[in-house]
Scaffold this active site. Structure first.
Site, PDB file in Angstrom:
ATOM      1  N   GLY A   1      22.199  43.756  35.154  1.00 38.31           N
ATOM      2  CA  GLY A   1      22.077  43.411  36.845  1.00 38.31           C
ATOM      3  C   GLY A   1      21.626  42.002  37.036  1.00 38.31           C
ATOM      4  O   GLY A   1      20.561  41.814  37.336  1.00 38.31           O
ATOM      5  N   LEU A   2      22.790  41.204  36.647  1.00 37.82           N
ATOM      6  CA  LEU A   2      22.218  39.642  37.067  1.00 37.82           C
ATOM      7  C   LEU A   2      23.050  39.238  38.244  1.00 37.82           C
ATOM      8  O   LEU A   2      22.579  38.654  38.997  1.00 37.82           O
ATOM      9  CB  LEU A   2      23.043  38.968  35.700  1.00 37.82           C
TER      10      LEU A   2
ATOM     11  N   GLU B   1      24.804  38.708  41.807  1.00 37.50           N
ATOM     12  CA  GLU B   1      24.096  39.022  43.169  1.00 37.50           C
ATOM     13  C   GLU B   1      25.519  38.637  44.298  1.00 37.50           C
ATOM     14  O   GLU B   1      26.126  37.527  43.840  1.00 37.50           O
ATOM     15  CB  GLU B   1      23.158  38.178  43.534  1.00 37.50           C
ATOM     16  N   PRO B   2      25.421  39.141  45.413  1.00 35.79           N
ATOM     17  CA  PRO B   2      26.589  38.800  46.215  1.00 35.79           C
ATOM     18  C   PRO B   2      26.641  37.464  46.444  1.00 35.79           C
ATOM     19  O   PRO B   2      27.726  36.777  46.571  1.00 35.79           O
ATOM     20  CB  PRO B   2      25.972  39.494  47.563  1.00 35.79           C
TER      21      PRO B   2
ATOM     22  N   THR C   1      28.869  46.652  35.940  1.00 39.35           N
ATOM     23  CA  THR C   1      29.517  47.655  35.160  1.00 39.35           C
ATOM     24  C   THR C   1      28.554  48.715  34.782  1.00 39.35           C
ATOM     25  O   THR C   1      27.493  48.599  34.247  1.00 39.35           O
ATOM     26  CB  THR C   1      30.155  46.818  33.919  1.00 39.35           C
TER      27      THR C   1
ATOM     28  N   GLN D   1      57.452  41.133  30.513  1.00 34.33           N
ATOM     29  CA  GLN D   1      58.831  40.397  30.560  1.00 34.33           C
ATOM     30  C   GLN D   1      59.716  41.164  29.645  1.00 34.33           C
ATOM     31  O   GLN D   1      60.965  41.591  29.926  1.00 34.33           O
ATOM     32  CB  GLN D   1      58.723  38.767  30.609  1.00 34.33           C
TER      33      GLN D   1
ATOM     34  N   GLY E   1      61.955  45.825  33.942  1.00 33.49           N
ATOM     35  CA  GLY E   1      61.736  46.546  35.125  1.00 33.49           C
ATOM     36  C   GLY E   1      60.738  47.705  34.824  1.00 33.49           C
ATOM     37  O   GLY E   1      59.828  47.903  35.617  1.00 33.49           O
TER      38      GLY E   1
ATOM     39  N   GLU F   1      31.504  37.646  32.673  1.00 35.20           N
ATOM     40  CA  GLU F   1      30.779  36.876  31.626  1.00 35.20           C
ATOM     41  C   GLU F   1      30.792  35.437  31.434  1.00 35.20           C
ATOM     42  O   GLU F   1      31.020  34.754  30.427  1.00 35.20           O
ATOM     43  CB  GLU F   1      30.816  37.624  30.158  1.00 35.20           C
TER      44      GLU F   1
ATOM     45  N   THR G   1      33.297  32.497  33.987  1.00 31.73           N
ATOM     46  CA  THR G   1      34.640  32.350  34.180  1.00 31.73           C
ATOM     47  C   THR G   1      35.394  31.484  33.105  1.00 31.73           C
ATOM     48  O   THR G   1      34.357  30.618  32.667  1.00 31.73           O
ATOM     49  CB  THR G   1      34.908  31.678  35.484  1.00 31.73           C
TER      50      THR G   1
HETATM   51  P1  FAD Z   1      31.995  32.298  41.766  1.00 25.19           P
HETATM   52  O1  FAD Z   1      30.891  32.089  40.852  1.00 25.19           O
HETATM   53  O2  FAD Z   1      31.917  32.258  43.354  1.00 25.19           O
HETATM   54  O3  FAD Z   1      33.368  31.638  41.196  1.00 25.19           O
HETATM   55  C1  FAD Z   1      34.687  31.393  42.155  1.00 25.19           C
HETATM   56  C2  FAD Z   1      35.477  30.285  41.425  1.00 25.19           C
HETATM   57  O4  FAD Z   1      34.727  28.873  41.334  1.00 25.19           O
HETATM   58  C3  FAD Z   1      35.891  30.720  40.075  1.00 25.19           C
HETATM   59  O5  FAD Z   1      37.158  30.088  39.657  1.00 25.19           O
HETATM   60  C4  FAD Z   1      34.779  29.732  39.312  1.00 25.19           C
HETATM   61  O6  FAD Z   1      35.361  29.292  37.827  1.00 25.19           O
HETATM   62  C5  FAD Z   1      34.536  28.388  40.113  1.00 25.19           C
HETATM   63  N1  FAD Z   1      33.433  27.621  40.075  1.00 25.19           N
HETATM   64  C6  FAD Z   1      32.089  27.963  40.138  1.00 25.19           C
HETATM   65  N2  FAD Z   1      31.245  27.051  39.811  1.00 25.19           N
HETATM   66  C7  FAD Z   1      32.123  26.163  39.506  1.00 25.19           C
HETATM   67  C8  FAD Z   1      31.630  24.917  38.946  1.00 25.19           C
HETATM   68  N3  FAD Z   1      30.424  24.565  38.601  1.00 25.19           N
HETATM   69  N4  FAD Z   1      32.824  24.156  38.457  1.00 25.19           N
HETATM   70  C9  FAD Z   1      33.946  24.511  38.577  1.00 25.19           C
HETATM   71  N5  FAD Z   1      34.605  25.768  39.008  1.00 25.19           N
HETATM   72  C10 FAD Z   1      33.461  26.607  39.317  1.00 25.19           C
HETATM   73  N6  FAD Z   1      27.918  40.767  36.615  1.00 25.19           N
HETATM   74  C11 FAD Z   1      26.731  41.438  36.028  1.00 25.19           C
HETATM   75  O7  FAD Z   1      25.590  40.914  36.088  1.00 25.19           O
HETATM   76  N7  FAD Z   1      26.847  42.551  35.396  1.00 25.19           N
HETATM   77  C12 FAD Z   1      28.035  43.280  35.356  1.00 25.19           C
HETATM   78  O8  FAD Z   1      27.994  44.175  34.409  1.00 25.19           O
HETATM   79  C13 FAD Z   1      29.409  42.643  35.677  1.00 25.19           C
HETATM   80  N8  FAD Z   1      30.463  43.136  35.591  1.00 25.19           N
HETATM   81  C14 FAD Z   1      31.412  42.877  36.217  1.00 25.19           C
HETATM   82  C15 FAD Z   1      32.512  43.601  36.360  1.00 25.19           C
HETATM   83  C16 FAD Z   1      33.726  43.435  37.091  1.00 25.19           C
HETATM   84  C17 FAD Z   1      34.891  44.126  36.992  1.00 25.19           C
HETATM   85  C18 FAD Z   1      33.752  41.912  37.587  1.00 25.19           C
HETATM   86  C19 FAD Z   1      34.837  41.313  38.585  1.00 25.19           C
HETATM   87  C20 FAD Z   1      32.581  41.114  37.657  1.00 25.19           C
HETATM   88  C21 FAD Z   1      31.334  41.616  36.919  1.00 25.19           C
HETATM   89  N9  FAD Z   1      30.353  40.828  36.898  1.00 25.19           N
HETATM   90  C22 FAD Z   1      29.212  41.378  36.315  1.00 25.19           C
HETATM   91  C23 FAD Z   1      30.366  39.697  37.787  1.00 25.19           C
HETATM   92  C24 FAD Z   1      30.884  38.521  37.004  1.00 25.19           C
HETATM   93  O9  FAD Z   1      30.161  37.975  35.948  1.00 25.19           O
HETATM   94  C25 FAD Z   1      30.934  37.589  38.176  1.00 25.19           C
HETATM   95  O10 FAD Z   1      32.053  37.954  39.049  1.00 25.19           O
HETATM   96  C26 FAD Z   1      31.280  35.894  37.576  1.00 25.19           C
HETATM   97  O11 FAD Z   1      30.195  35.469  36.785  1.00 25.19           O
HETATM   98  C27 FAD Z   1      31.835  35.206  38.585  1.00 25.19           C
HETATM   99  O12 FAD Z   1      31.007  34.968  39.541  1.00 25.19           O
HETATM  100  P2  FAD Z   1      31.627  35.260  41.080  1.00 25.19           P
HETATM  101  O13 FAD Z   1      32.644  36.348  41.227  1.00 25.19           O
HETATM  102  O14 FAD Z   1      30.577  34.975  42.172  1.00 25.19           O
HETATM  103  O15 FAD Z   1      32.599  33.762  41.412  1.00 25.19           O
END
Ligand code: FAD
Length: 382
Positions: A124-125, A127-128, A158, A335, A339, A362, A364
């Site tokens: 749980g890392l 947050e919204p 997850t 591809q 279809g 983990e 982006t």
């Molecule tokens: P944001 O951080 O808001 O990013 C939005 C966009 O902005 C992205 O394109 C990003 O690359 C870009 N961006 C942000 N900062 C910068 C910067 N400094 N420079 C350039 N671009 C930037 N989290 C957990 O803790 N535990 C889990 O088990 C877990 N499981 C997951 C399972 C799923 C199916 C999903 C979808 C997510 C999960 N996550 C989990 C969360 C996941 O790690 C986050 O969604 C991810 O780290 C991105 O954070 P965000 O969605 O808030 O996007």
């Protein structure tokens, strides 16, 4: 770097490959449609020692080095990214953090049950309000005598609704990463709410959840590691986790390659199998080359882990390349199927939806590039 696998590693990979073909591949589409993996899979994974790989044998684990763990991730990822994720989070992020940072009694309390599949872990890392910028999280843990009282919200967790233990990162000190502490929170603790997130693009077999913590009380013996070291623990888990995501992505691309080649040899157009056309072979060759290159990056990173050498940048490189290539591989496989790739009678559409998340979680792809760029230039561009 020795590119050959030991007899033990090969045996383990073959066992995982055969098991995935028998227990995962035939069910992956039905789990995806139902938005629910058959949870019996957890017991089956445990029976084979898959949930204890890398954990000490005296704690119920099955031992094994990090490369062996990556071989398992590749095979599970070839079968179903949802199943791969159950293991990579519970074992890779949570159990391995307990093994690395836990006290003897914390290891004894959680690890045998986790290796036996009696309970899963979640991490749980996120947050919204804090995703990529996880070091700014606002969930709070306040000391009250011998206890800690934790309040906050976590999202996209997850295994969230299945887990028996949640590794929760909460703020116990001032702003920034240094004020964060890790806690092992039993998920039946009063005040802990869980809600599954439905309607995901992919990973539909996996229970991804929102967790709410309303003054959840845990004893100080639930603190993992010293106060203020939580962010370090999270980042160390994610460094290795990224290699596992990369390995799973290699498996996903290989699944696309195998399906694409088989289909191309069967499907006839203009009087001959489409596998005989150069433009189709180009797609097959592109998938194969990128999957192999990605695997080499995974093995290099895993080899550094096993030799006790620094691997953070190599982990980011492997994750960036393998996940982006998996998305391309799935797209090209669709591809090849034409279809038929667009309906879920064949596995490549699901592969595309599943692959898409790997460039997000983990860290982006943009975050991996910033980590690699910082390591190469010495300048942080975050
Ligand atoms: P944001 O951080 O808001 O990013 C939005 C966009 O902005 C992205 O394109 C990003 O690359 C870009 N961006 C942000 N900062 C910068 C910067 N400094 N420079 C350039 N671009 C930037 N989290 C957990 O803790 N535990 C889990 O088990 C877990 N499981 C997951 C399972 C799923 C199916 C999903 C979808 C997510 C999960 N996550 C989990 C969360 C996941 O790690 C986050 O969604 C991810 O780290 C991105 O954070 P965000 O969605 O808030 O996007």
């Amino acid at each position: 770097m020795d590119l050959s696998l030991t007899a033990e590693q090969q045996q383990f990979r073959d066992l995982a490959r055969e098991w995935v073909d028998r227990e995962v591949v035939p069910h992956a589409t039905e789990w995806d449609r139902a938005e629910q993996v058959d949870t019996k899979i957890v017991g089956k994974l445990a029976d084979l020692g898959f949930l204890g790989l890398g954990i000490d044998e005296e704690l119920g684990g099955s031992g094994g080095d990090f490369l062996t763990y990556c071989l398992m991730m590749e095979e599970l990822g070839r079968g179903d990214t949802s199943v791969r994720g159950i293991v990579s989070v519970s074992l890779g992020l949570v159990a391995k953090s307990i093994q690395a940072y836990g006290t003897a009694s914390q290891r004894q309390r959680w690890l045998p049950a986790m290796c036996a599949g009696e309970l899963l872990g979640c991490f749980g890392l996120t947050e919204p309000g804090t995703g990529s910028d996880a070091g700014s999280l606002i969930t709070k843990a306040v000391r009250d005598g011998d206890d800690w009282v934790i309040s906050g919200e976590k999202i996209f967790i997850t295994n969230g609704t299945w887990a028996g233990v949640a590794l929760i990162f909460a703020r116990t000190g001032g702003p920034g990463p240094k004020g964060i502490t890790a806690f092992l929170v039993p998920t039946d603790s009063p005040g802990l709410r869980r809600k599954e997130i439905k309607g995901k693009l992919g990973l539909r077999g996996q229970a991804t959840a929102e967790l709410g913590l309303d003054e959840v009380r845990v004893g100080d013996d639930h603190r993992l590691g010293a106060e203020g070291t939580g962010f370090k623990i999270a980042m160390a888990a994610l460094d290795k986790g990224r290699i596992a995501v990369a390995a799973g992505s290699v498996g996903l691309a290989r699944g696309c390659l195998e399906a694409g080649v088989a289909y191309a040899k069967e499907r006839t157009q203009f009087g001959k199998p489409i596998a005989g056309y150069q433009l189709v072979q180009e797609m097959i060759a592109d998938i194969a080359v990128e999957a192999d290159a990605a695997r080499l990056l995974v093995w290099r990173a895993a080899d550094l882990v096993d030799r006790g050498l620094p691997y953070r940048t190599e982990a980011s490189m492997a994750k960036l390349f393998a996940t982006e290539s998996a998305v391309k591989a799935a797209n090209q496989a669709i591809q090849i199927f034409g279809g038929y790739g667009y309906v879920d009678e064949f596995p490549v559409g699901k592969a595309m939806r599943d692959a898409r998340v790997t460039t997000l979680y983990e860290g982006t792809s943009q975050i991996q590039k910033l980590l690699i760029g910082r390591a190469l230039t010495g300048i942080s561009a975050f």
